[in-house]
Design an enzyme around this catalytic site. Sequence first.
Site, PDB file in Angstrom:
ATOM      1  N   GLU A  35       0.811  -1.317  -0.148  1.00 20.47           N
ATOM      2  CA  GLU A  35       0.002   0.201  -0.023  1.00 20.47           C
ATOM      3  C   GLU A  35       0.858   1.201  -0.016  1.00 20.47           C
ATOM      4  OE1 GLU A  35      -3.042  -0.339  -1.099  1.00 20.47           O
ATOM      5  OE2 GLU A  35      -3.822  -1.596   0.632  1.00 20.47           O
ATOM      6  N   HIS A  36       0.584   2.176  -1.096  1.00 18.41           N
ATOM      7  CA  HIS A  36       1.219   3.572  -1.264  1.00 18.41           C
ATOM      8  C   HIS A  36       2.793   3.219  -1.453  1.00 18.41           C
ATOM      9  CE1 HIS A  36      -1.826   6.373   0.579  1.00 18.41           C
ATOM     10  NE2 HIS A  36      -2.011   5.271   1.227  1.00 18.41           N
ATOM     11  N   ASP A  38       2.895   2.120  -4.908  1.00 21.01           N
ATOM     12  CA  ASP A  38       2.939   2.118  -6.362  1.00 21.01           C
ATOM     13  C   ASP A  38       3.595   3.405  -6.686  1.00 21.01           C
ATOM     14  OD1 ASP A  38       0.763   3.499  -5.500  1.00 21.01           O
ATOM     15  OD2 ASP A  38      -0.610   2.648  -6.962  1.00 21.01           O
ATOM     16  N   GLY A 123     -16.669   4.524  -2.010  1.00 19.97           N
ATOM     17  CA  GLY A 123     -15.941   4.746  -0.788  1.00 19.97           C
ATOM     18  C   GLY A 123     -15.445   3.434   0.127  1.00 19.97           C
ATOM     19  N   GLY A 125     -12.927   1.948  -1.193  1.00 23.95           N
ATOM     20  CA  GLY A 125     -11.390   1.773  -1.477  1.00 23.95           C
ATOM     21  C   GLY A 125     -11.168   0.386  -2.535  1.00 23.95           C
ATOM     22  N   SER A 127     -11.617   0.948  -5.691  1.00 26.97           N
ATOM     23  CA  SER A 127     -11.145   1.584  -7.179  1.00 26.97           C
ATOM     24  C   SER A 127     -12.620   1.670  -8.020  1.00 26.97           C
ATOM     25  CB  SER A 127     -10.463   0.787  -7.695  1.00 26.97           C
ATOM     26  OG  SER A 127      -9.145   1.005  -6.706  1.00 26.97           O
ATOM     27  N   SER A 129     -13.608   4.429  -9.115  1.00 24.28           N
ATOM     28  CA  SER A 129     -13.165   5.420 -10.203  1.00 24.28           C
ATOM     29  C   SER A 129     -12.318   4.819 -10.993  1.00 24.28           C
ATOM     30  CB  SER A 129     -12.548   6.771  -9.354  1.00 24.28           C
ATOM     31  OG  SER A 129     -11.479   6.244  -8.714  1.00 24.28           O
ATOM     32  N   ASP A 173      -4.236   0.980  -9.380  1.00 21.38           N
ATOM     33  CA  ASP A 173      -5.775   0.595  -9.588  1.00 21.38           C
ATOM     34  C   ASP A 173      -6.256   0.347 -11.131  1.00 21.38           C
ATOM     35  OD1 ASP A 173      -5.526   1.273  -6.799  1.00 21.38           O
ATOM     36  OD2 ASP A 173      -6.531   3.096  -6.945  1.00 21.38           O
ATOM     37  N   TYR A 223      -3.658  12.018   0.935  1.00 19.43           N
ATOM     38  CA  TYR A 223      -2.915  11.223  -0.156  1.00 19.43           C
ATOM     39  C   TYR A 223      -1.662  11.966  -0.544  1.00 19.43           C
ATOM     40  CZ  TYR A 223      -2.194   7.785  -3.843  1.00 19.43           C
ATOM     41  OH  TYR A 223      -1.859   7.092  -4.811  1.00 19.43           O
TER      42      TYR A 223
HETATM   43  C1  GLA Z   1      -5.246   4.538  -3.893  1.00 20.65           C
HETATM   44  C2  GLA Z   1      -4.383   4.997  -5.332  1.00 20.65           C
HETATM   45  C3  GLA Z   1      -3.431   3.655  -5.687  1.00 20.65           C
HETATM   46  C4  GLA Z   1      -2.601   3.462  -4.305  1.00 20.65           C
HETATM   47  C5  GLA Z   1      -3.483   3.177  -3.059  1.00 20.65           C
HETATM   48  C6  GLA Z   1      -2.581   3.103  -2.015  1.00 20.65           C
HETATM   49  O1  GLA Z   1      -5.943   3.331  -4.141  1.00 20.65           O
HETATM   50  O2  GLA Z   1      -5.324   5.295  -6.320  1.00 20.65           O
HETATM   51  O3  GLA Z   1      -2.581   4.345  -6.859  1.00 20.65           O
HETATM   52  O4  GLA Z   1      -1.447   4.459  -4.170  1.00 20.65           O
HETATM   53  O5  GLA Z   1      -4.341   4.277  -2.931  1.00 20.65           O
HETATM   54  O6  GLA Z   1      -1.944   1.545  -2.062  1.00 20.65           O
END
Ligand code: GLA
Length: 382
Positions: A35-36, A38, A123, A125, A127, A129, A173, A223
């Site tokens: 996580e975080h 990418d 919401g 998480g 994805s 979007s 994502d 973010y």
């Molecule tokens: C969101 C972002 C991704 C990634 C995650 C955290 O989903 O869109 O690119 O950074 O947060 O891992």
Amino acid sequence: MSKKLIKEVKQSFEKQFRTEPILVFSPGRINLIGEHTDYNDGFVFPAAINKGIGLAIQQSSYNTSKVSALNKDESFEFSLDDIKPVENGGWRNYILGVISELQNLGLKIGNFNSVFAGDIPGGAGMSSSAALENSFVYGLNTLFDLGLSKAEMILVSQKAEHNYAGVKCGIMDQYASMFGVKKSALLLDCRTVASEPFKIDFGDYRLMLINTNVKHDLSESAYNDRRSVCEMVSEKLNIKALRDATLEDLDTLKPEITEADYQKASYVIEENNRVQLFSKAIKEHDLEALGALLYQSHDGLSNKFKVSCVELDFLVQEAKQNKNVLGARMMGGGFGGCTINLILKHDFKKFKKEVSKKFQSEFGRSCSVYGVKLSQGTHLVN
Ligand code: GLA
């Protein structure tokens, strides 16, 4: 993929526009670990899921384009000659962003009519979007023969998110949603943007998502803020991205950066290593190790990177108290959304009931619990 979702968008399209559309399904994603990492050129381990966006789209001979959001019962009509973000436009901006980025590439699209609907909890998480962006870029690419590869399309989607939604996201994502492989998770190197699919079979265990049903307001600004901390540290280390740093390298900066920034950067370096260990544990079918890595990841996200929230921490704490849960962590950008749990299949129902009850009494509102199927990425539906 839900056949019902596709049927609904098709029927609604045909009723409104009296012609046959092409149909696209674009999935949401989960992330096992990483996580975080990418946007730090690191490793992630996502998978596309069986929930997503269904899109019906066809060329139009009128001089405007039309999009209907079926779930919201909202429509939007616009001219392709004047694409710009809409203030508080919500879902509209993801689509306008995709069109704008296609135009920036010098590609020519004509007017179109479209209807979309989704079954990804908002919401959460997961994805929604990225699924929406990918469905439109894929649909428009097909409809107007733009000749973009999947690898090119995800960059269009990512830029749409940067420039029209204001979130400087990484590539995870959009990649997972576009390239997902059935029953598999993808070990993705975000520097080379190449992945290796891993068949996922956790034996007596399975994945459970628990949605806090909250999305705290600061998620987008926080973010972007996390991303700038990582970039600031890389710059000071004179490297391209934190993927290139070791903890020893980071130690050399200790006198120069705040303790809080040090902790954040060290989380990223450690998480990146955890993704490698996770893939090794999958190969060795070492479920205990997988679980431990999930807990470590959550600990880092919560205490060092500081992107968790009380609801997520509560759910992970509950998981820790159940010996049938091998590991759990918050998933995605943070400040709300879901936890991902590795749980004994036989205990799924019981834990679902218990944790739902406890969450309700702690926060005075409910959480939601889902199982997921790992699925194919964005594709046309016949
Ligand atoms: C969101 C972002 C991704 C990634 C995650 C955290 O989903 O869109 O690119 O950074 O947060 O891992």
